[in-house]
Design an enzyme around this catalytic site. Structure first.
Site, PDB file in Angstrom:
ATOM      1  N   GLY A 154     -20.436  -7.569   0.093  1.00 39.89           N
ATOM      2  CA  GLY A 154     -19.690  -7.374   1.341  1.00 39.89           C
ATOM      3  C   GLY A 154     -19.639  -5.872   1.618  1.00 39.89           C
ATOM      4  CB  ILE A 156     -16.014  -3.114  -1.241  1.00 42.21           C
ATOM      5  CG1 ILE A 156     -14.795  -2.873  -0.341  1.00 42.21           C
ATOM      6  CG2 ILE A 156     -15.862  -2.387  -2.570  1.00 42.21           C
ATOM      7  CD1 ILE A 156     -13.488  -3.507  -0.825  1.00 42.21           C
ATOM      8  CB  SER A 175     -24.033 -12.157  -1.875  1.00 45.14           C
ATOM      9  OG  SER A 175     -25.315 -11.972  -1.365  1.00 45.14           O
ATOM     10  NE  ARG A 235      -6.186  -9.391  -4.425  1.00 40.79           N
ATOM     11  CZ  ARG A 235      -6.277  -8.273  -3.697  1.00 40.79           C
ATOM     12  NH1 ARG A 235      -6.877  -7.206  -4.179  1.00 40.79           N
ATOM     13  NH2 ARG A 235      -5.762  -8.227  -2.486  1.00 40.79           N
ATOM     14  CD  GLU A 264      -2.667  -6.182  -9.774  1.00 43.33           C
ATOM     15  OE1 GLU A 264      -3.751  -6.126 -10.374  1.00 43.33           O
ATOM     16  OE2 GLU A 264      -2.502  -5.784  -8.607  1.00 43.33           O
ATOM     17  CG  HIS A 282      -4.215  -3.144  -7.204  1.00 39.98           C
ATOM     18  ND1 HIS A 282      -3.970  -4.478  -7.119  1.00 39.98           N
ATOM     19  CD2 HIS A 282      -5.000  -2.859  -6.128  1.00 39.98           C
ATOM     20  CE1 HIS A 282      -4.567  -4.988  -6.057  1.00 39.98           C
ATOM     21  NE2 HIS A 282      -5.204  -4.007  -5.424  1.00 39.98           N
TER      22      HIS A 282
HETATM   23  C1  8YV Z   1      -3.587  -3.187  -1.921  1.00 38.09           C
HETATM   24  C2  8YV Z   1      -5.653  -4.396  -1.980  1.00 38.09           C
HETATM   25  O1  8YV Z   1      -3.241  -3.854  -0.804  1.00 38.09           O
HETATM   26  O2  8YV Z   1      -6.914  -4.118  -0.015  1.00 38.09           O
HETATM   27  C3  8YV Z   1      -6.524  -4.885  -0.885  1.00 38.09           C
HETATM   28  O3  8YV Z   1      -6.817  -6.087  -0.893  1.00 38.09           O
HETATM   29  O4  8YV Z   1      -5.410  -5.059  -2.914  1.00 38.09           O
HETATM   30  C4  8YV Z   1      -5.067  -3.034  -1.956  1.00 38.09           C
HETATM   31  O5  8YV Z   1      -5.554  -2.204  -0.967  1.00 38.09           O
HETATM   32  C5  8YV Z   1      -2.915  -1.873  -1.987  1.00 38.09           C
HETATM   33  O6  8YV Z   1      -2.941  -1.487  -3.287  1.00 38.09           O
HETATM   34  C6  8YV Z   1      -1.490  -1.892  -1.514  1.00 38.09           C
HETATM   35  O7  8YV Z   1      -0.695  -2.658  -2.307  1.00 38.09           O
END
Ligand code: 8YV
Length: 316
Positions: A154, A156, A175, A235, A264, A282
């Site tokens: 994607g 990223i 993918s 994730r 987390e 994170h």
């Molecule tokens: C978090 C994220 O939202 O974009 C995402 O899906 O997990 C991160 O950008 C960010 O750490 C704020 O909590």
């Protein structure tokens, strides 16, 4: 729109909280000592949720808010939002795509470099006086010219691959199907195990869903092998964390660099005892510039909704 009641699920930087406070009646759910009592007292009036990627909004929370119209996620990932529950009630969901893509890619590459070249340990070596006392730091592992696998091409994954091309790396990706945007030299490998087998560095950049849960399991980890490194900026649910810990402990996997964890911010204590893993809190999107853009989008989606304008970045 001063009196629209908004439930804020997690903390934001001050500038975002100030903007929300100026336009909504904000309830800071994360500060409530008794959340059930809080929902019983205020739930009936809430029309909007502002949440974060990793916090989302589950079915129980959505059900406790009968007037809920919109869930605005500060993050690109919306896997923690119960989309089915939102869809059933016609609740809109938005996220913050694109604005964070390059920051996440930057950190993924930084983690690879830091871990492969032992940057954290070397810094400690210099700072602590070990350099003078014990001599040169251990030799580390080369990065440029190695083989990289990108699991999920994607936005990223694409930006990670583009950066790795600058390190003369051989790039392959997995993918659902080959991607047109991929450079000609990037090889498509459908099977994650086969991708891991041909990789020195495996980047996990997949959007998480029920289907991708533990897509990086024992077989992928073992295929990456004792010389391989796993880098996760997506994730935790995309990886079987127990299998990962087992492999890091036994040496079946060489190293890992992780920005996300099961449960987390509480980490499995097994991580703390390992010296072949680099841990990040994170924070891949955690730059001032990107977080400002994310906060603006959270607000822009909310304000567009309540003004009856099209949502800038809708998910649902
Ligand atoms: C978090 C994220 O939202 O974009 C995402 O899906 O997990 C991160 O950008 C960010 O750490 C704020 O909590």
């Amino acid at each position: 729109m001063t009196q629209i009641e908004l439930l804020q699920v997690g903390a934001y930087p001050d500038w975002d909280e100030a903007r929300l406070d100026a336009h909504f009646r904000v309830h800071r759910y994360f500060e409530a000592s008794d959340r059930a009592a809080f929902l019983a007292g205020h739930g009936a009036e809430i029309r909007a949720i502002a949440t974060r990627g990793e916090l989302g909004a589950d079915r129980a929370l959505i059900s406790a808010l009968p007037k809920l119209e919109i869930i605005s996620v500060y993050g690109v990932g919306y896997d923690a939002v119960d989309l089915a529950a939102a869809r059933e009630r016609g609740i809109r969901v938005t996220n913050t795509p694109d604005v964070l893509t390059k920051d996440v890619a930057d950190l993924a590459v930084a983690m690879m470099l830091a871990q492969a070249r032992g940057v954290i340990g070397a810094e400690r070596w210099a700072r602590s006086g070990d350099w003078a006392r014990r001599g040169a730091f251990r030799l580390t592992s080369q990065v440029h010219g190695k083989r990289a696998g990108i699991l999920g091409l994607g936005g990223i994954g694409f930006e990670v691959a583009r950066r790795l091309a600058g390190f003369d790396m051989e790039i392959a990706y997995s993918s659902r199907s080959p991607k047109e945007k991929a450079a000609e030299s990037w090889r498509f490998v459908a099977d994650p195990v086969a991708l891991a087998e041909r990789s020195d560095f495996l980047f996990v950049t997949l959007a998480a869903s029920a289907e991708t849960r533990h897509i990086v399991g024992r077989r992928v980890i073992e295929a990456l092998g004792p010389q391989g490194m796993l880098i996760n900026v997506s994730r935790a649910s995309n990886i079987d964390e127990t299998a990962l810990l087992d492999a890091l402990e036994s040496g079946a996997l060489g190293a890992a660099a992780l920005d996300v964890f099961e449960g987390e911010p509480n980490l499995d204590p097994r991580f703390g005892a390992l010296d072949n893993v680099l841990l990040q809190p994170h924070h891949a999107s955690g730059t001032v510039e990107t977080r400002k853009a994310m906060g603006q989008l959270v607000f822009d989606n909310l304000s567009a909704h309540f003004a009856g304008r099209p949502l800038p970045t809708p998910v649902l």
